[in-house]
Design a protein around this motif. Structure first.
Motif, mmCIF file in Angstrom:
data_model
loop_
_atom_site.group_PDB
_atom_site.id
_atom_site.type_symbol
_atom_site.label_atom_id
_atom_site.label_comp_id
_atom_site.label_asym_id
_atom_site.label_seq_id
_atom_site.Cartn_x
_atom_site.Cartn_y
_atom_site.Cartn_z
ATOM 1 N N ILE A 1 0.840 -1.198 0.000
ATOM 2 C CA ILE A 1 0.000 0.000 0.000
ATOM 3 C C ILE A 1 0.875 1.247 0.000
ATOM 4 N N ILE B 1 0.409 5.682 -0.462
ATOM 5 C CA ILE B 1 -0.511 6.813 -0.561
ATOM 6 C C ILE B 1 0.161 7.918 -1.369
ATOM 7 N N VAL C 1 -4.692 5.693 -3.525
ATOM 8 C CA VAL C 1 -4.144 4.540 -2.820
ATOM 9 C C VAL C 1 -3.665 3.561 -3.887
ATOM 10 N N LEU D 1 -10.007 1.830 4.345
ATOM 11 C CA LEU D 1 -8.570 1.746 4.579
ATOM 12 C C LEU D 1 -8.257 2.491 5.863
#
Length: 364
Positions: A100, A102, A114, A159
């Motif tokens: 993950i 950002i 994301v 999330l």
């Protein structure tokens, strides 16, 4: 200090949602597969061969991540004295920055992208997310930690991101105040300030809704918003120490429940007492305020003027001492007792400054 915030992924299109569904299903299968191995062999380590033995389109990195989560679940279950059967994992995926990332977005309709690895190796999905007023301060002034937690709730995806910031030093000067939490008013302080006088109306509103309905959930959100807003009204700039009752296991604390009139006890079950307690604790941490908890026993039945204890001294919102006749708002009286108990404790917080009489707010 760390804070975790939740962000909706409802802007993802159908194809991306399907990719999340497939990833989550495989990941949960992997965690449960590894849990069964750990359980059957009663051990805490999985070999590389055992990790690779799970037949799945998951990448090896995802399998390693699932293995770590399975080991944590297994260790936690083993430490629990009331074990019961080994639970089947159906929770959030705890993913690090390999899965993950950002990224700031330029679009006006959302704020961040994301970037998430899925089963299609080398082809991550990009999901837009919107920030919100409360979260903006964290994005601007806190450090975003790597990774996040992917969670599904009622077919909606979220999330959870964690932010961290250096904890400010504890104050050495300022007031010490006691806080009593009630039903008619959310908080009464030892400075005779009352906060959250609409809390009972909100609790009544929740009671009238069918549990689990949309209206019920809206009422819960309204209450939680009100609790957070009210907690922020405390004048922490001038405060050095907050003293409150230890409300751990409050619903099972018979001493505390006896203080509530019978007709209020069902409301108490709907009341997120720990939520306010936790929120004030967080605000104290942010503002360098010491947070001290004391035993809640008898704080509502004790006269703050003469120290006499009698269960009949409190009658609803009024406290009238059966010994000396002292009469006062019941919640205010309790807040004074909470303050006094906090002051008499030998140690307020590890490493904190001693309490002087000049720090104490007036008792009457």
């Amino acid at each position: 200090m760390k804070r975790t915030l939740k962000f909706s992924l409802n802007l993802a299109n159908t194809g991306k949602i399907e990719a999340l569904n497939k990833l989550t299903n495989e990941y949960k299968k992997a965690v449960n597969f590894y849990l069964q191995i750990l359980s059957s062999k009663n051990k805490y380590i999985l070999s590389e061969k055992e990790v690779k033995s799970f037949n799945s389109p998951l990448s090896y990195r995802y399998k390693q991540c699932a293995k770590r989560q399975a080991v944590k679940i297994w260790k936690s279950w083993r430490r629990n004295k009331k074990k019961g059967e080994l639970p089947e994992f159906d929770g959030a995926l705890i993913l690090d920055n390999r899965f993950i990332k950002i990224e700031k977005a330029k679009a006006s309709t959302f704020n961040y992208w994301v970037r998430m690895a899925t089963l299609n190796k080398g082809h991550p999905v990009l999901i837009p997310i919107k920030s919100y007023d409360y979260a903006n301060d964290y994005f601007n002034n806190w450090k975003l930690t790597n990774g996040g937690r992917l969670r599904q709730e009622n077919n909606n995806w979220f999330l959870l991101l964690t932010f961290e910031k250096e904890t400010p030093p504890k104050k050495q000067k300022g007031k010490i105040i006691g806080i009593d939490i009630g039903i008619k008013k959310l908080m009464a302080t030892s400075e005779k300030e009352f906060y959250g006088k609409e809390i009972e109306l909100l609790m009544d509103k929740i009671q009238k809704k069918k549990q689990g309905s949309k209206a019920f959930k809206r009422a819960i959100k309204e209450r939680d918003y009100y609790v957070n807003k009210t907690a922020k009204e405390l004048p922490l700039d001038s405060v050095k120490v907050i003293v409150m009752e230890n409300i751990k296991n409050i619903k099972r604390n018979t001493k505390k429940e006896k203080r509530l009139r019978k007709e209020f006890r069902s409301k108490f079950q709907r009341w997120t007492y720990p939520k306010l307690f936790s929120r004030i604790n967080q605000l104290c941490e942010l503002n360098g305020v010491h947070f001290l908890v004391i035993d809640p026993a008898w704080t509502s039945q004790t006269c703050s003027d003469c120290g006499f204890v009698h269960k009949l001294s409190r009658n609803g919102e009024i406290f009238k001492c059966r010994n000396c006749g002292y009469t006062q708002d019941a919640d205010y009286n309790a807040s004074l007792n909470i303050l006094n108990l906090g002051i008499t404790q030998q140690s307020m917080v590890a490493g904190s400054a001693k309490v002087s009489q000049m720090d104490i707010c007036p008792l009457n």
